[in-house]
Scaffold this active site. Sequence first.
Site, PDB file in Angstrom:
ATOM      1  N   HIS A 315      -3.700   5.573  -2.092  1.00 40.90           N
ATOM      2  CA  HIS A 315      -2.876   5.181  -3.230  1.00 40.90           C
ATOM      3  C   HIS A 315      -1.535   4.675  -2.713  1.00 40.90           C
ATOM      4  CE1 HIS A 315      -0.848   5.271  -7.075  1.00 40.90           C
ATOM      5  NE2 HIS A 315      -2.051   5.275  -7.601  1.00 40.90           N
ATOM      6  N   ASP A 372      -9.767   7.705  -9.419  1.00 40.49           N
ATOM      7  CA  ASP A 372     -11.059   7.072  -9.648  1.00 40.49           C
ATOM      8  C   ASP A 372     -12.210   7.711  -8.878  1.00 40.49           C
ATOM      9  OD1 ASP A 372     -10.254   5.194 -11.469  1.00 40.49           O
ATOM     10  OD2 ASP A 372      -9.443   3.900  -9.902  1.00 40.49           O
TER      11      ASP A 372
HETATM   12  N1  ACO Z   1     -10.346   3.241   3.129  1.00 41.56           N
HETATM   13  C1  ACO Z   1     -10.074   2.980   4.414  1.00 41.56           C
HETATM   14  N2  ACO Z   1      -8.844   2.638   4.859  1.00 41.56           N
HETATM   15  C2  ACO Z   1      -7.858   2.580   3.945  1.00 41.56           C
HETATM   16  C3  ACO Z   1      -8.085   2.846   2.584  1.00 41.56           C
HETATM   17  C4  ACO Z   1      -9.381   3.194   2.187  1.00 41.56           C
HETATM   18  N3  ACO Z   1      -9.647   3.465   0.902  1.00 41.56           N
HETATM   19  N4  ACO Z   1      -6.924   2.680   1.903  1.00 41.56           N
HETATM   20  C5  ACO Z   1      -6.004   2.332   2.792  1.00 41.56           C
HETATM   21  N5  ACO Z   1      -6.560   2.256   4.042  1.00 41.56           N
HETATM   22  C6  ACO Z   1      -5.878   1.989   5.309  1.00 41.56           C
HETATM   23  C7  ACO Z   1      -5.596   0.501   5.459  1.00 41.56           C
HETATM   24  O1  ACO Z   1      -6.651  -0.167   6.120  1.00 41.56           O
HETATM   25  C8  ACO Z   1      -4.324   0.533   6.264  1.00 41.56           C
HETATM   26  O2  ACO Z   1      -4.670   0.845   7.600  1.00 41.56           O
HETATM   27  P1  ACO Z   1      -3.796   0.227   8.845  1.00 41.56           P
HETATM   28  O3  ACO Z   1      -2.425   0.830   8.697  1.00 41.56           O
HETATM   29  O4  ACO Z   1      -4.518   0.686  10.054  1.00 41.56           O
HETATM   30  O5  ACO Z   1      -3.814  -1.260   8.661  1.00 41.56           O
HETATM   31  C9  ACO Z   1      -3.570   1.761   5.710  1.00 41.56           C
HETATM   32  O6  ACO Z   1      -4.601   2.619   5.232  1.00 41.56           O
HETATM   33  C10 ACO Z   1      -2.598   1.422   4.589  1.00 41.56           C
HETATM   34  O7  ACO Z   1      -3.315   0.692   3.588  1.00 41.56           O
HETATM   35  P2  ACO Z   1      -2.646  -0.388   2.631  1.00 41.56           P
HETATM   36  O8  ACO Z   1      -3.698  -1.291   2.126  1.00 41.56           O
HETATM   37  O9  ACO Z   1      -1.454  -0.983   3.308  1.00 41.56           O
HETATM   38  O10 ACO Z   1      -2.104   0.590   1.471  1.00 41.56           O
HETATM   39  P3  ACO Z   1      -1.682   0.113   0.030  1.00 41.56           P
HETATM   40  O11 ACO Z   1      -0.688   1.101  -0.448  1.00 41.56           O
HETATM   41  O12 ACO Z   1      -1.278  -1.318   0.033  1.00 41.56           O
HETATM   42  O13 ACO Z   1      -3.056   0.194  -0.799  1.00 41.56           O
HETATM   43  C11 ACO Z   1      -4.829   0.960  -2.169  1.00 41.56           C
HETATM   44  C12 ACO Z   1      -3.346   1.169  -1.735  1.00 41.56           C
HETATM   45  C13 ACO Z   1      -5.009  -0.490  -2.669  1.00 41.56           C
HETATM   46  C14 ACO Z   1      -5.111   1.908  -3.330  1.00 41.56           C
HETATM   47  C15 ACO Z   1      -5.769   1.239  -0.957  1.00 41.56           C
HETATM   48  O14 ACO Z   1      -5.598   2.580  -0.540  1.00 41.56           O
HETATM   49  C16 ACO Z   1      -7.237   0.959  -1.280  1.00 41.56           C
HETATM   50  O15 ACO Z   1      -7.665  -0.179  -1.119  1.00 41.56           O
HETATM   51  N6  ACO Z   1      -7.998   1.995  -1.726  1.00 41.56           N
HETATM   52  C17 ACO Z   1      -9.391   1.774  -2.133  1.00 41.56           C
HETATM   53  C18 ACO Z   1      -9.454   1.176  -3.539  1.00 41.56           C
HETATM   54  C19 ACO Z   1      -9.077   2.173  -4.615  1.00 41.56           C
HETATM   55  O16 ACO Z   1      -9.542   3.312  -4.626  1.00 41.56           O
HETATM   56  N7  ACO Z   1      -8.236   1.707  -5.554  1.00 41.56           N
HETATM   57  C20 ACO Z   1      -7.800   2.522  -6.712  1.00 41.56           C
HETATM   58  C21 ACO Z   1      -6.339   2.847  -6.624  1.00 41.56           C
HETATM   59  S1  ACO Z   1      -5.852   3.939  -7.885  1.00 41.56           S
HETATM   60  C22 ACO Z   1      -5.799   2.984  -9.227  1.00 41.56           C
HETATM   61  O17 ACO Z   1      -5.532   1.820  -9.261  1.00 41.56           O
HETATM   62  C23 ACO Z   1      -6.048   3.685 -10.457  1.00 41.56           C
END
Ligand code: ACO
Length: 431
Positions: A315, A372
């Site tokens: 998140h 979720d």
């Molecule tokens: N699985 C694997 N790796 C992940 C995940 C994940 N679910 N989420 C983040 N990471 C990793 C990224 O690859 C990144 O790694 P790095 O530093 O080695 O490059 C690091 O964690 C940071 O990730 P970002 O994408 O920069 O984090 P951001 O805050 O931008 O994204 C998000 C948040 C979009 C929710 C992300 O965690 C994600 O894609 N999760 C999966 C989708 C999801 O569950 N979305 C629902 C969110 S809640 C909602 O909207 C109600």
Amino acid sequence: MNTPKSKQSIETAKVIIGGQTLSCPIITGIENEKALDISELRSKTGFVTYDEGYSNTASCLSGITYIDGENGILRYRGIPIEELAQKRTFVEVAHLLIFGHLPSESERSDFSKLLTSNCMIHDNMVKLFDSLPSSSHPMATLSAMVVTLSAYYPELANPEMDMGQMNKIIAELLAKIRTLAAYSYKKSIGEPIIYPKRKYKYVENFLHMMFSTPVDEYPIDQEVVDALEKILILHADHEQNCSTSTVRLVGSSQANLFASISAGICALWGPLHGGANQAVIEMLESIVREGGDATKVIEKAKDKSSSFRLMGFGHRIYKNFDPRANIIKEICDKLLAKLGINDPCLEVAKQIEEAALKDDYFIQRKLYPNVDFYSGIILRAIGIPTNMFTVIFAMGRLPGWIAHWKEQCESPKKKIGRPRQIYVGAPLTHI
Ligand code: ACO
């Protein structure tokens, strides 16, 4: 009108650029969050800030929802989410978010009556459902129908319209969204639409329109109603997330309520946002189909050569735990036990959570289950089809979107949202 204010502050921060010093006032929120007011940065120095994804940018002052992501705190209008989920209905929470206070007994009764008496859809609009293919994703149908509502409220074009009239239209939208949502589903399965009934409350009416047929009336189960009620409450607002920011950005051009909300629905649809609940269940189902090995999926999510992410994990704001996820997990266990459902997806979800929370990759990046991760298992147990999951999220988020749209309209400072960019395209090129 309740215009959000920050605490008065005499503190400033100095930004020194190329020998020039700019004094930036420090803004302090009610919970002591600090921000630099850089509104004079460009006019005084020629610089702009660069903040991809707006992770460090506060786009407004808001008095609706407070989140402390480090400590897993979420409050609507100051009230902890745990108390609201335990003690209040979705309609009461919608009133709280939109009008700033929990309704008194008479306000609650008036508001409920307004919602019940406005849940019908104009018959001409009902015919529009027939012109969409039955394969249409219910989110496409919902966003199209919500913006189409604009056509039935010509008074929205009147800039003199007062907030009293607007509040009535707001209640009508809240009332109609569940009808539109249920009709989207009925059309997608080729069944006749079912009209709402006066005798049912908000969530009951939605379940009735989803699952009753012309020959059978759906038996309302209070346990199911309570679970869905709580899911809607937990999704009702989450301050400046992608869809709410979209609603505010579209609304900042003074686009009408329905147009702004329809844009929010589209923003919610993506799998990185509200579409994650559908993506989670699809991921869990495929793991179950392939023998239920959770470790493979964890390895795939860590593999940087693959674009796969563990859906329902991580998140932007919560870096310790998502308080909504804890509540959802409890609801999930309780409902499945009550309904006597043994869902293999729940088993796999628990295995994934346990393995991920011990894994360095997830620990270092502070990735936890989000709202979720378990919500889809509850929705599935209720009988809601996967492609309707994000529609349920949209129904839940509607009061939050409306509250933000209204807060922005009521703000004396009306500024169109218009970020800057850093141009990195071709330099001047003559043809
Ligand atoms: N699985 C694997 N790796 C992940 C995940 C994940 N679910 N989420 C983040 N990471 C990793 C990224 O690859 C990144 O790694 P790095 O530093 O080695 O490059 C690091 O964690 C940071 O990730 P970002 O994408 O920069 O984090 P951001 O805050 O931008 O994204 C998000 C948040 C979009 C929710 C992300 O965690 C994600 O894609 N999760 C999966 C989708 C999801 O569950 N979305 C629902 C969110 S809640 C909602 O909207 C109600």
